[in-house]
Design an enzyme around this catalytic site. Structure first.
Site, short mmCIF file in Angstrom:
data_model
loop_
_atom_site.label_atom_id
_atom_site.label_comp_id
_atom_site.label_asym_id
_atom_site.label_seq_id
_atom_site.Cartn_x
_atom_site.Cartn_y
_atom_site.Cartn_z
N GLU A 142 -5.33 1.95 2.19
CA GLU A 142 -5.25 0.76 3.05
C GLU A 142 -5.53 1.14 4.50
O GLU A 142 -6.22 0.42 5.22
CB GLU A 142 -3.86 0.12 2.93
CG GLU A 142 -3.72 -1.23 3.61
CD GLU A 142 -3.24 -1.17 5.05
OE1 GLU A 142 -3.12 -2.23 5.68
OE2 GLU A 142 -2.98 -0.06 5.55
N GLU A 143 -4.98 2.27 4.91
CA GLU A 143 -5.09 2.66 6.32
C GLU A 143 -6.51 3.07 6.69
O GLU A 143 -6.82 3.20 7.87
CB GLU A 143 -4.12 3.81 6.63
CG GLU A 143 -2.64 3.46 6.43
CD GLU A 143 -2.12 2.45 7.44
OE1 GLU A 143 -2.90 1.96 8.27
OE2 GLU A 143 -0.91 2.16 7.41
N HIS A 203 2.43 3.51 13.30
CA HIS A 203 1.40 4.54 13.17
C HIS A 203 1.76 5.81 13.93
O HIS A 203 0.87 6.49 14.45
CB HIS A 203 0.04 4.02 13.62
CG HIS A 203 -0.62 3.13 12.62
ND1 HIS A 203 -1.92 2.70 12.72
CD2 HIS A 203 -0.15 2.59 11.46
CE1 HIS A 203 -2.23 1.94 11.69
NE2 HIS A 203 -1.16 1.85 10.90
N HIS A 218 0.83 -1.22 0.00
CA HIS A 218 0.00 0.00 0.00
C HIS A 218 0.86 1.26 0.00
O HIS A 218 1.90 1.32 0.64
CB HIS A 218 -1.04 0.00 1.11
CG HIS A 218 -0.55 0.10 2.52
ND1 HIS A 218 -0.33 1.30 3.15
CD2 HIS A 218 -0.29 -0.85 3.45
CE1 HIS A 218 0.05 1.08 4.40
NE2 HIS A 218 0.09 -0.22 4.60
N ASP A 254 5.66 1.43 7.36
CA ASP A 254 4.27 1.05 7.11
C ASP A 254 3.61 2.04 6.15
O ASP A 254 3.10 3.07 6.59
CB ASP A 254 3.51 1.02 8.44
CG ASP A 254 2.07 0.55 8.29
OD1 ASP A 254 1.73 -0.01 7.23
OD2 ASP A 254 1.30 0.76 9.23
N ASP A 295 3.37 -6.05 3.36
CA ASP A 295 3.04 -4.89 4.20
C ASP A 295 3.96 -4.88 5.42
O ASP A 295 3.87 -5.78 6.26
CB ASP A 295 1.57 -5.00 4.63
CG ASP A 295 1.08 -3.75 5.35
OD1 ASP A 295 1.88 -2.84 5.60
OD2 ASP A 295 -0.13 -3.70 5.65
#
Length: 507
Positions: A335-336, A449, A291, A303, A364
């Site tokens: 994606e998130e 994140h 992604h 990520d 990923d």
């Protein structure tokens, strides 16, 4: 006009400014196509003279230096969002994400016509949490986290009320009896976070606090609600604090609480980027994806900048060879926000297109700093036939290098979901997110994140090995599918039960 990366960044920045106007975005996206002119295109005769792809040789072309250079570029690209967000990010709708898309397209389209590169626009919801807070019994929970896609509280101000312990796991209407005018306190599990927030709003809760049902920090998204359905503002806390407050409530104590969320949730148009070899058997497509977006909180270099970088570098080095089966690289958007790009792609395949895809491999988070070599624990009983062969390919590779590997649940946390649900064999690897390393007890990605998911958040040894494994997977199946199970000619959605079914702990 000669197309270059600067041109793409400027044009895509304009798209970002028009992102909520789909027609404007698509018009500008088409403008990019008219700009691109490359010389020295490879024709069929030139490609036929290339050697057949060889795993050992392709792996040898993957270097630390190339991965590092791409990581530096991606972090620079994330900085396009500094003015709007106050920090680097590649969240969908941001200039950083549009510039990422421009970079991906540019890197692929300059490879002498080896690939047919297309974009697939789709509508998505984006979320940006500007601030959030909550109190229980006049204290701010130490484990308090935001929930992606949470709507703001009224007027973005705190709401105050009695904390109400929702029955069971908060997945049925009966669980919310008497929640009106109160703040719902609900345990994670059994159904999606979004379902809980929708039920809380339906029965008049002022907001919701969701607490984890297993050790560790809770992370997740409320997802995209059905049109016209109200959703309660929500935050999350961990199991330890959640159990403490749940016990007090179950004993009859009254606890006052507050929740405040300042956020934006709204529709935009974004795009998937798809690159497919212009040669190879079109009836046998080997597909892999990563992604292209990050969360709003940071630049997302691990990520999933790491997956994006790995795919770009493998795609570049693959041009030194020919393949027998078409190879299709996918760079998913949104994606998130809940796997929106990959699900949109899989959902919109025609039956004929679906049946040509022999397998899908998901990559990923390839470079978590406190990594473990994770392999999705797929099988041919619960998953489409061929998924177990993918798992074994990864296991055999790590074993051949004398490396330990960890089987992780094939539970719906990443972009393979839409393919599995439509009968396409799937698998993949990862280096780990928020869970602890079994060997040293430390979290696998301390910056998961977060703003610190930058170049310093990369384990370069794992990054190189995992990218070489991706090259191995492409070379293996790009050269031959002789020993891989034949697709079952059905596009019926499988009746699978995923533990998460969405981005990063959607339950």
């Amino acid at each position: 006009m000669k197309f270059d990366f600067l041109t793409s960044t400027l044009v895509l920045a304009n798209i970002a400014n028009a992102a909520i106007l789909p027609q404007a975005a698509l018009s500008l996206e088409n403008e990019i196509e008219t700009m691109e002119t490359y010389l020295g295109l490879l024709g069929p005769s030139e490609i036929s003279e290339l050697p057949l792809v060889n795993s050992t040789e392709l792996q040898a072309l993957i270097t630390h230096e190339a991965l590092f250079a791409r990581a530096e570029k991606l972090y620079e690209i994330a900085g396009h969002s500094n003015k709007s967000y106050g920090h680097p990010t590649r969240v969908i709708g941001s200039k950083g994400h549009w510039a990422t898309i421009g970079y991906i397209e540019h890197e692929l389209k300059k490879l002498h016509g080896y690939y047919n590169v297309t974009t697939q626009p789709f509508k998505a919801f984006m979320s940006e949490i500007f601030s959030f807070n909550a109190t229980i019994d006049d204290e701010v929970p130490k484990s308090l986290v935001e929930m992606d896609m949470s709507p703001p509280t009224p007027k973005k101000a705190p709401v105050y009320g009695e904390l109400f312990l929702v029955s069971n796991s908060g997945c049925t209407d009966d669980d919310y009896a008497n929640v009106t005018g109160k703040i719902a306190f609900v345990k994670r599990g059994e159904c999606a976070f979004g379902d809980k927030a929708q039920l809380a709003a339906k029965y008049g809760a002022l907001a919701a606090i969701i607490y984890n049902n297993e050790p560790g920090e809770i992370r997740g998204t409320l997802g995209v609600p059905p049109e016209g359905v109200k959703v309660a503002s929500a935050v999350g806390i961990n199991k330890e604090e959640g159990d403490k407050y749940a016990k007090l409530l179950s004993e009859g104590q009254t606890l006052k609480a507050s929740v405040q969320v300042d956020s934006y949730v709204g529709p935009i148009t974004t795009v998937n980027v798809i690159a497919e070899t212009n040669h190879g058997d079109p009836d046998n497509v080997v597909m892999l994806g990563a992604h292209s977006d990050s969360v709003a909180a940071g630049p997302g270099i691990n990520d999933d900048g790491s997956g994006t970088i790995s795919l770009l570098e493998v795609a570049k080095q693959l041009t030194n060879y020919r393949v027998e089966n078409k190879v299709r690289f996918a760079f998913w958007a949104a994606e998130e926000e809940g796997l929106l790009g990959s699900n949109y792609y899989a959902d919109n395949l025609t039956p004929g297109e679906n049946e040509k895809i022999r397998l899908f491999m998901d990559y990923d988070m390839m470079a978590s700093p406190n990594y473990e070599y994770e392999v999705y624990d797929a099988n041919n009983v619960d998953n489409p036939k061929g998924s177990e062969e993918l798992k074994n390919l990864y296991i055999d590779y790590y074993t051949s290098l004398g490396l330990n590997y960890t089987l992780i649940p094939f539970d719906g946390r990443s972009d393979y979901v839409g393919f599995i649900e439509h009968g396409i064999p799937g698998g993949g690897i990862a280096a780990g997110a928020e869970k602890d390393n079994a060997e040293n007890g430390e979290v696998l990605d301390r910056c998961y994140h977060q703003l610190c998911d930058d170049i310093s958040n990369i384990a370069w040894d794992a990054f190189l090995i995992n990218t070489q494994l991706i090259a191995h997977s492409v070379a293996t199946y790009g050269a031959s599918l002789k020993d891989f199970p034949v697709r079952v000619n059905t596009t019926d959605v499988n009746a699978l039960s995923f533990a998460y079914r969405g981005d990063k702990l959607i339950f």
